[in-house]
Write a protein that holds these residues in place. Structure first.
Motif, PDB file in Angstrom:
ATOM      1  N   GLY A  76      49.004  92.763   2.151  1.00 20.03           N
ATOM      2  CA  GLY A  76      49.813  91.664   2.660  1.00 20.03           C
ATOM      3  C   GLY A  76      50.675  92.027   3.845  1.00 20.03           C
ATOM      4  N   PHE A  77      50.457  93.217   4.417  1.00 20.20           N
ATOM      5  CA  PHE A  77      51.339  93.709   5.470  1.00 20.20           C
ATOM      6  C   PHE A  77      51.238  92.887   6.746  1.00 20.20           C
ATOM      7  CE2 PHE A  77      51.976  96.655   9.114  1.00 20.20           C
ATOM      8  CZ  PHE A  77      53.333  96.865   8.956  1.00 20.20           C
ATOM      9  N   TYR A  78      50.024  92.615   7.198  1.00 19.38           N
ATOM     10  CA  TYR A  78      49.853  91.868   8.450  1.00 19.38           C
ATOM     11  C   TYR A  78      50.410  90.456   8.327  1.00 19.38           C
ATOM     12  CZ  TYR A  78      46.639  95.580   9.901  1.00 19.38           C
ATOM     13  OH  TYR A  78      46.089  96.792  10.229  1.00 19.38           O
ATOM     14  N   GLY A  79      50.119  89.792   7.229  1.00 15.74           N
ATOM     15  CA  GLY A  79      50.634  88.444   7.024  1.00 15.74           C
ATOM     16  C   GLY A  79      52.147  88.441   6.934  1.00 15.74           C
ATOM     17  N   TRP A  80      52.709  89.432   6.249  1.00 15.81           N
ATOM     18  CA  TRP A  80      54.165  89.538   6.141  1.00 15.81           C
ATOM     19  C   TRP A  80      54.789  89.712   7.522  1.00 15.81           C
ATOM     20  CZ3 TRP A  80      57.756  93.299   7.325  1.00 15.81           C
ATOM     21  CH2 TRP A  80      59.028  93.174   6.738  1.00 15.81           C
ATOM     22  N   CYS A  81      54.186  90.563   8.340  1.00 16.00           N
ATOM     23  CA  CYS A  81      54.697  90.774   9.703  1.00 16.00           C
ATOM     24  C   CYS A  81      54.645  89.485  10.515  1.00 16.00           C
ATOM     25  CB  CYS A  81      53.883  91.864  10.415  1.00 16.00           C
ATOM     26  SG  CYS A  81      54.207  93.536   9.861  1.00 16.00           S
ATOM     27  N   PRO A 212      56.745  83.882   3.484  1.00 14.71           N
ATOM     28  CA  PRO A 212      55.930  85.068   3.754  1.00 14.71           C
ATOM     29  C   PRO A 212      55.148  85.472   2.513  1.00 14.71           C
ATOM     30  CG  PRO A 212      58.225  85.678   3.470  1.00 14.71           C
ATOM     31  CD  PRO A 212      58.177  84.183   3.499  1.00 14.71           C
ATOM     32  N   PRO A 213      53.955  85.994   2.680  1.00 16.20           N
ATOM     33  CA  PRO A 213      53.180  86.433   1.522  1.00 16.20           C
ATOM     34  C   PRO A 213      53.857  87.616   0.845  1.00 16.20           C
ATOM     35  CG  PRO A 213      52.157  87.171   3.562  1.00 16.20           C
ATOM     36  CD  PRO A 213      53.267  86.249   3.951  1.00 16.20           C
ATOM     37  N   ASP A 214      53.596  87.763  -0.422  1.00 14.96           N
ATOM     38  CA  ASP A 214      54.176  88.882  -1.168  1.00 14.96           C
ATOM     39  C   ASP A 214      53.551  90.200  -0.703  1.00 14.96           C
ATOM     40  OD1 ASP A 214      55.766  87.190  -2.671  1.00 14.96           O
ATOM     41  OD2 ASP A 214      54.210  86.910  -4.205  1.00 14.96           O
ATOM     42  N   TRP A 218      52.990  99.038  -3.699  1.00 16.08           N
ATOM     43  CA  TRP A 218      52.233 100.234  -4.079  1.00 16.08           C
ATOM     44  C   TRP A 218      51.093 100.473  -3.107  1.00 16.08           C
ATOM     45  CZ3 TRP A 218      51.479 104.750  -5.960  1.00 16.08           C
ATOM     46  CH2 TRP A 218      50.190 105.210  -6.227  1.00 16.08           C
ATOM     47  N   HIS A 219      50.328  99.422  -2.817  1.00 19.50           N
ATOM     48  CA  HIS A 219      49.185  99.598  -1.918  1.00 19.50           C
ATOM     49  C   HIS A 219      49.634  99.757  -0.466  1.00 19.50           C
ATOM     50  CE1 HIS A 219      46.953  98.107  -5.447  1.00 19.50           C
ATOM     51  NE2 HIS A 219      45.980  98.840  -4.952  1.00 19.50           N
ATOM     52  N   LEU A 220      50.794  99.207  -0.119  1.00 18.64           N
ATOM     53  CA  LEU A 220      51.328  99.429   1.228  1.00 18.64           C
ATOM     54  C   LEU A 220      51.734 100.895   1.391  1.00 18.64           C
ATOM     55  CD1 LEU A 220      52.243  98.444   3.978  1.00 18.64           C
ATOM     56  CD2 LEU A 220      54.415  97.752   2.938  1.00 18.64           C
TER      57      LEU A 220
END
Length: 409
Positions: A76-81, A212-214, A218-220
């Motif tokens: 979810g990193f790109y969507g969060w950004c 923003p998406p969650d 852990w995976h990040l």
């Protein structure tokens, strides 16, 4: 046989320039693959030479980086950004600067194509919900992704190719290319801000309805650790392709994300395009014509190891056949290129991709993903910013490369 090889080669690269053959639904990847198959079946390149024609380490590095980028996306990193960017409590101009900084920074470490693919839809939604015209921000995102990716040896496919075939080291590459990449990002911001001045103002200051998406922390963390390990592999004499594959394999070990889902985010079309073009250019090289042509140009003072030749060559080739096919072709026929000239080729071919929409895959991805989100970005809208940002950034890059003694004029 030479006539057949030349004919197939011309048709393949003509297809690269046009994008498809009229009347047929066959794209650049299909055209390159079809050309490789024809040459293989005709015996233009023997079976034992067919396997060695493909530079597998380059493909392995590309594959590994795509899997690592998939880990960031699924976390979810790109969507969060993207959503955090759109929600930032900043003026429109400051927000534009932040889009450039984040898009360019991420693209320097992760594949630029994957960054824009993941960020564009949510960035569009956030900007529209905020009452902003998304088009200038999308132009800035694409331009910054291309510019930022020029900084490192893993920023984009053509840099990976140049680094592998030219046996370049990570840190010297960064030292040579980071400054022109940053200057290009400044050009992207300044150009878009100037061209779109007066049209970046908020039309509606109401709160954003978009959440923003969650983030899967852990995976990040797993992706961030893998990125650090990857940079170690690239910054040391350790075998790069083996290190990248090891990191990619670790990403596939997951209790939450199925391997099929992660591998589904890999750009297999790009990998096939690379492999097919390796075969086509290898067949041409076996004729001896490219080597003779390069030798003739060198004897006439037109070898591509000088800025006066390399800059216009990169600009024209990147906006006709595309920067990836152009770099692959040049690397196949250019014997023993100087290290400084390879730095120049990486920077100039990447920055040239900002000129027109067709100049880079990142541009096309932004346009297609934006259209699916209801935002239309036209050819001329992009060109009004793309031409000045490209010419100014290339001029600054030429000045830097020449002043630092990497390559002569």
């Amino acid at each position: 046989m030479t006539v057949l090889i030349l004919s197939v080669f011309v048709l393949v690269y003509l297809g690269m320039a046009i994008g498809r053959f009229p009347g047929l639904q066959i794209d650049r990847t299909g055209i390159a693959l079809l050309g490789a198959v024809i040459l293989a079946l005709a015996g233009a390149i023997p079976g034992e030479a067919l396997a060695t024609a493909i530079d597998y380490p380059t493909l392995f590095i590309l594959l590994g980086l795509m899997i690592l980028s998939a880990q960031f996306e699924l976390a979810g990193f790109y969507g969060w950004c993207a959503v955090r960017l759109a929600q930032a409590a900043l003026s429109p101009v400051a927000l534009l600067a932040l889009v450039v900084a984040v898009g360019g920074g991420l693209s320097a470490v992760l594949a630029n194509d994957v960054v824009v693919f993941a960020m564009t839809p949510l960035l569009c939604a956030g900007l529209v919900a905020r009452g902003l015209d998304a088009r200038p921000y999308l132009i800035a995102l694409a331009g910054a992704a291309n510019a930022g990716s020029a900084a490192t040896i893993i920023g984009n496919p053509q840099n990976i190719l140049i680094g592998q075939l030219g046996h370049l080291d990570f840190w010297p590459f960064l030292a040579a290319c980071a400054v022109p990449a940053v200057l290009a990002m400044v050009c992207v911001f300044a150009t878009v801000a100037f061209i779109w001045r007066g049209r970046l103002e908020l039309a509606d200051a109401s709160p954003l309805p978009l959440s923003p998406p969650d983030l899967d922390l852990w995976h990040l963390k797993k992706a961030l650790l893998a990125t650090l390990v990857l940079l170690v592999f690239f910054a040391t004499p350790l075998p790069q392709e083996e290190g990248v594959l090891a990191v990619a394999a670790a990403m596939l070990i997951s209790r939450r994300f199925a391997s099929r889902r992660m591998l589904g985010l890999v750009d297999w079309h790009l990998l096939v395009l690379f492999a097919a073009l390796f075969v086509v250019t290898a067949a041409l090289a076996r004729t001896g014509l490219p080597a003779a042509m390069v030798a003739t140009l060198a004897n006439s003072g037109w070898a591509p190891d000088r800025l006066s030749v390399l800059a216009p060559l990169s600009l024209v080739a990147s906006n006709t056949i595309g920067n990836v096919p152009a770099v692959l072709l040049l690397m196949q026929v250019w014997p023993s290129p100087p290290e400084g000239a390879l730095y120049a080729l990486a920077v100039l071919s990447t920055l040239s991709g900002n000129l027109l929409l067709l100049g880079s895959l990142a541009n096309l991805i932004v346009v297609e993903r934006a259209a699916a989100s209801g935002v239309t970005l036209g050819f001329w809208e992009h060109a009004k910013c793309g031409v000045p940002m490209t010419l100014s950034s290339i001029a600054l890059a030429i000045g830097w490369l020449w002043a630092m003694g990497h390559v002569g004029w």
